[in-house]
Design a protein around this motif. Structure first.
Motif, PDB file in Angstrom:
ATOM      1  N   ILE A  45       0.847  -1.198   0.000  1.00 11.99           N
ATOM      2  CA  ILE A  45       0.000   0.000   0.000  1.00 11.99           C
ATOM      3  C   ILE A  45       0.885   1.251   0.000  1.00 11.99           C
ATOM      4  O   ILE A  45       0.631   2.214  -0.736  1.00 11.99           O
ATOM      5  CB  ILE A  45      -0.954  -0.002   1.207  1.00 11.99           C
ATOM      6  N   LEU A  46       1.941   1.239   0.802  1.00 16.24           N
ATOM      7  CA  LEU A  46       2.833   2.393   0.869  1.00 16.24           C
ATOM      8  C   LEU A  46       3.552   2.629  -0.458  1.00 16.24           C
ATOM      9  O   LEU A  46       3.879   3.772  -0.798  1.00 16.24           O
ATOM     10  CB  LEU A  46       3.862   2.189   1.983  1.00 16.24           C
ATOM     11  N   ARG A  47       3.792   1.580  -1.208  1.00 16.30           N
ATOM     12  CA  ARG A  47       4.460   1.716  -2.509  1.00 16.30           C
ATOM     13  C   ARG A  47       3.481   2.106  -3.619  1.00 16.30           C
ATOM     14  O   ARG A  47       3.909   2.439  -4.725  1.00 16.30           O
ATOM     15  CB  ARG A  47       5.146   0.402  -2.871  1.00 16.30           C
ATOM     16  N   SER A  48       2.191   2.032  -3.341  1.00 20.25           N
ATOM     17  CA  SER A  48       1.174   2.403  -4.331  1.00 20.25           C
ATOM     18  C   SER A  48       0.747   3.847  -4.104  1.00 20.25           C
ATOM     19  O   SER A  48       1.307   4.543  -3.247  1.00 20.25           O
ATOM     20  CB  SER A  48      -0.037   1.475  -4.196  1.00 20.25           C
ATOM     21  N   ASP A  49      -0.269   4.293  -4.843  1.00 15.28           N
ATOM     22  CA  ASP A  49      -0.788   5.646  -4.620  1.00 15.28           C
ATOM     23  C   ASP A  49      -2.033   5.634  -3.733  1.00 15.28           C
ATOM     24  O   ASP A  49      -2.768   6.615  -3.670  1.00 15.28           O
ATOM     25  CB  ASP A  49      -1.078   6.349  -5.953  1.00 15.28           C
ATOM     26  N   LEU A  50      -2.245   4.518  -3.029  1.00 15.88           N
ATOM     27  CA  LEU A  50      -3.320   4.438  -2.049  1.00 15.88           C
ATOM     28  C   LEU A  50      -2.883   5.110  -0.749  1.00 15.88           C
ATOM     29  O   LEU A  50      -1.698   5.178  -0.443  1.00 15.88           O
ATOM     30  CB  LEU A  50      -3.686   2.983  -1.769  1.00 15.88           C
ATOM     31  N   LYS A  51      -3.865   5.577   0.014  1.00 17.74           N
ATOM     32  CA  LYS A  51      -3.587   6.189   1.311  1.00 17.74           C
ATOM     33  C   LYS A  51      -4.195   5.307   2.401  1.00 17.74           C
ATOM     34  O   LYS A  51      -5.400   5.064   2.408  1.00 17.74           O
ATOM     35  CB  LYS A  51      -4.189   7.592   1.387  1.00 17.74           C
ATOM     36  N   ILE A  52      -3.351   4.836   3.316  1.00 20.80           N
ATOM     37  CA  ILE A  52      -3.836   3.953   4.378  1.00 20.80           C
ATOM     38  C   ILE A  52      -4.958   4.618   5.171  1.00 20.80           C
ATOM     39  O   ILE A  52      -5.884   3.954   5.633  1.00 20.80           O
ATOM     40  CB  ILE A  52      -2.674   3.541   5.307  1.00 20.80           C
ATOM     41  N   SER A  53      -4.914   5.938   5.296  1.00 16.53           N
ATOM     42  CA  SER A  53      -5.941   6.651   6.055  1.00 16.53           C
ATOM     43  C   SER A  53      -7.318   6.516   5.416  1.00 16.53           C
ATOM     44  O   SER A  53      -8.339   6.773   6.071  1.00 16.53           O
ATOM     45  CB  SER A  53      -5.582   8.128   6.190  1.00 16.53           C
ATOM     46  N   GLN A  54      -7.382   6.120   4.134  1.00 17.64           N
ATOM     47  CA  GLN A  54      -8.664   5.985   3.446  1.00 17.64           C
ATOM     48  C   GLN A  54      -9.203   4.553   3.463  1.00 17.64           C
ATOM     49  O   GLN A  54     -10.249   4.277   2.881  1.00 17.64           O
ATOM     50  CB  GLN A  54      -8.529   6.465   2.001  1.00 17.64           C
ATOM     51  N   LEU A  55      -8.506   3.647   4.139  1.00 17.83           N
ATOM     52  CA  LEU A  55      -8.990   2.267   4.255  1.00 17.83           C
ATOM     53  C   LEU A  55     -10.149   2.215   5.237  1.00 17.83           C
ATOM     54  O   LEU A  55     -10.028   2.659   6.377  1.00 17.83           O
ATOM     55  CB  LEU A  55      -7.845   1.368   4.739  1.00 17.83           C
ATOM     56  N   SER A  56     -11.288   1.668   4.802  1.00 14.93           N
ATOM     57  CA  SER A  56     -12.460   1.626   5.671  1.00 14.93           C
ATOM     58  C   SER A  56     -13.007   0.218   5.890  1.00 14.93           C
ATOM     59  O   SER A  56     -13.623  -0.059   6.917  1.00 14.93           O
ATOM     60  CB  SER A  56     -13.580   2.509   5.097  1.00 14.93           C
ATOM     61  N   ARG A  57     -12.789  -0.705   4.923  1.00 10.46           N
ATOM     62  CA  ARG A  57     -13.320  -2.064   5.049  1.00 10.46           C
ATOM     63  C   ARG A  57     -12.311  -3.074   4.514  1.00 10.46           C
ATOM     64  O   ARG A  57     -11.626  -2.816   3.522  1.00 10.46           O
ATOM     65  CB  ARG A  57     -14.651  -2.213   4.288  1.00 10.46           C
ATOM     66  N   ILE A  58     -12.245  -4.219   5.198  1.00 13.95           N
ATOM     67  CA  ILE A  58     -11.361  -5.302   4.791  1.00 13.95           C
ATOM     68  C   ILE A  58     -12.198  -6.573   4.696  1.00 13.95           C
ATOM     69  O   ILE A  58     -12.965  -6.895   5.614  1.00 13.95           O
ATOM     70  CB  ILE A  58     -10.205  -5.499   5.791  1.00 13.95           C
ATOM     71  N   PHE A  59     -12.042  -7.284   3.578  1.00 12.39           N
ATOM     72  CA  PHE A  59     -12.784  -8.524   3.347  1.00 12.39           C
ATOM     73  C   PHE A  59     -11.784  -9.667   3.197  1.00 12.39           C
ATOM     74  O   PHE A  59     -10.947  -9.645   2.288  1.00 12.39           O
ATOM     75  CB  PHE A  59     -13.642  -8.401   2.088  1.00 12.39           C
ATOM     76  N   ILE A  60     -11.857 -10.643   4.083  1.00 17.53           N
ATOM     77  CA  ILE A  60     -10.931 -11.777   4.082  1.00 17.53           C
ATOM     78  C   ILE A  60     -11.654 -13.001   3.524  1.00 17.53           C
ATOM     79  O   ILE A  60     -12.778 -13.304   3.940  1.00 17.53           O
ATOM     80  CB  ILE A  60     -10.411 -12.067   5.504  1.00 17.53           C
ATOM     81  N   THR A  61     -11.004 -13.698   2.598  1.00 21.82           N
ATOM     82  CA  THR A  61     -11.648 -14.872   1.997  1.00 21.82           C
ATOM     83  C   THR A  61     -11.559 -16.095   2.888  1.00 21.82           C
ATOM     84  O   THR A  61     -12.529 -16.842   3.038  1.00 21.82           O
ATOM     85  CB  THR A  61     -11.014 -15.194   0.629  1.00 21.82           C
ATOM     86  N   HIS A  62     -10.377 -16.336   3.475  1.00 16.16           N
ATOM     87  CA  HIS A  62     -10.206 -17.525   4.310  1.00 16.16           C
ATOM     88  C   HIS A  62      -8.969 -17.338   5.180  1.00 16.16           C
ATOM     89  O   HIS A  62      -8.255 -16.341   5.064  1.00 16.16           O
ATOM     90  CB  HIS A  62     -10.101 -18.791   3.448  1.00 16.16           C
ATOM     91  N   MET A  63      -8.717 -18.313   6.060  1.00 13.71           N
ATOM     92  CA  MET A  63      -7.747 -18.123   7.126  1.00 13.71           C
ATOM     93  C   MET A  63      -6.356 -18.672   6.813  1.00 13.71           C
ATOM     94  O   MET A  63      -5.561 -18.860   7.727  1.00 13.71           O
ATOM     95  CB  MET A  63      -8.279 -18.762   8.422  1.00 13.71           C
ATOM     96  N   HIS A  64      -6.040 -18.919   5.569  1.00 14.72           N
ATOM     97  CA  HIS A  64      -4.673 -19.316   5.237  1.00 14.72           C
ATOM     98  C   HIS A  64      -3.735 -18.115   5.328  1.00 14.72           C
ATOM     99  O   HIS A  64      -4.116 -16.985   5.018  1.00 14.72           O
ATOM    100  CB  HIS A  64      -4.622 -19.940   3.845  1.00 14.72           C
TER     101      HIS A  64
END
Length: 320
Positions: A45-64
């Motif tokens: 994320i830090l290497r992209s043009d995304l801003k961590i402060s704008q993260l609002s939701r995380i969707f996890i597929t499975h526990m691996h």
């Protein structure tokens, strides 16, 4: 809606590909959602043009591990940054217990609310603009795929046409824009649809990994604009895919074909297909395109805007 691939390798990272992570940016809301969070995702994320402060939701597929080992580090960093209001996390049963154990043994305390929602299938999130559904896939552990639906939007209101028709400016314009039928003060009846362009059809994204070919993936991907599907193995290694309940390139293409999607993007590639090996990623792409021509291969940091719906004659495949 813009998709950014943060990790496209399966199992372990390589020099050029991190493990699973996909961001879906919602620019009009200055917000992005994260799908899976393998080790090192926060660095991606830090290497992209995304801003961590704008993260609002995380969707996890499975526990691996290659899908969750980056989650606790990312959440801790969000807290240390001090500019996160709230994060909602969705995933399979056991996710909350895992996070609680990580917090307890690492003595980590979040400075912002974190809400964990364990999936049971069906509609798991809805607001005025979006819906998110999840459904079971077929893997060695409980695994969910996700479908993100953008709701249809009213077409652009033609204020000049309304003015020329003698409709007085004011609250009536808002009602017409919403498609209502009104009776004007002079007795004329007017339909909002006559003053608006065609509605904008909402876009749909499906995210299916890790899984072997299954009907659950087909249903999640039905008529999607973009299907992001794992392609861990080449068709020539189909027995490995069957043994490990992963997909081959041809299985991903078959899901796309059966679901009638507009575009397939393959990800989650085995490191065994590195340059110099007998089978390479170009071979996987050729295998998939023989079944579903509108196939692209994801790579880390590739981003693109999901296009609005167009006529079938004008649609073309995208390529990273």
């Amino acid at each position: 809606m813009q998709i950014t691939f943060l990790g496209t390798s399966s199992g372990v990272p390589t020099r050029s590909r991190n493990v699973s992570g996909v961001a879906v940016r919602l620019p009009q809301r200055a917000e992005f959602w994260l799908f899976d969070c393998g080790e090192g995702t926060q660095h991606q994320i830090l290497r992209s043009d995304l801003k961590i402060s704008q993260l609002s939701r995380i969707f996890i597929t499975h526990m691996h591990g290659d899908h969750i080992f980056g989650l606790m580090g990312l959440l801790a960093s969000c807290g240390l940054a001090g500019n996160t209001e709230r994060i909602d996390i969705y995933g399979p049963p056991g996710l909350n217990e895992y996070l609680q154990a990580c917090r307890r043994y690492s003595q980590t305390h979040f400075s912002y609310p974190v809400a964990v929602h364990e999936n049971r299938g069906g509609l798991i999130y809805e607001d005025e603009e979006y819906r998110v559904h999840c459904g079971l896939l077929e893997h060695r552990v409980t695994a969910f795929g996700y479908r993100i639906e953008e709701k249809d939007r009213p077409g652009r209101f033609d204020a000049q046409k309304a003015k020329a028709f003698g409709i007085p400016f004011g609250p009536l314009y808002g009602k017409l824009k919403r498609g209502e039928t009104l009776t004007l003060p002079d007795g004329r009846r007017v339909r909002g649809a006559d003053f608006c362009a065609e509605p904008e059809v909402g876009r749909k994204i499906a995210y299916c990994t890790d899984t072997i070919f299954c009907e659950g993936a087909v249903e999640l991907a039905r008529d999607a604009d973009v299907l992001i599907h794992e392609a861990t193995f080449s068709h020539r290694d189909a027995q490995l895919a069957i043994d490990r309940l992963h997909s081959t390139s041809t299985m991903a293409a078959q899901v796309a074909l059966a679901a009638g999607v507009k575009q397939l993007v393959m990800t989650h590639f085995s490191p065994r297909y590195a340059p110099g090996n007998a089978i390479q990623l170009d071979d996987l792409e050729a295998e998939a395109r023989a079944i579903f021509p509108k196939t692209a291969m994801a790579r880390d940091f590739w981003s693109y805007e999901v296009p609005r719906r167009r006529s079938s004659a004008s649609e073309t495949a995208i390529a990273p």
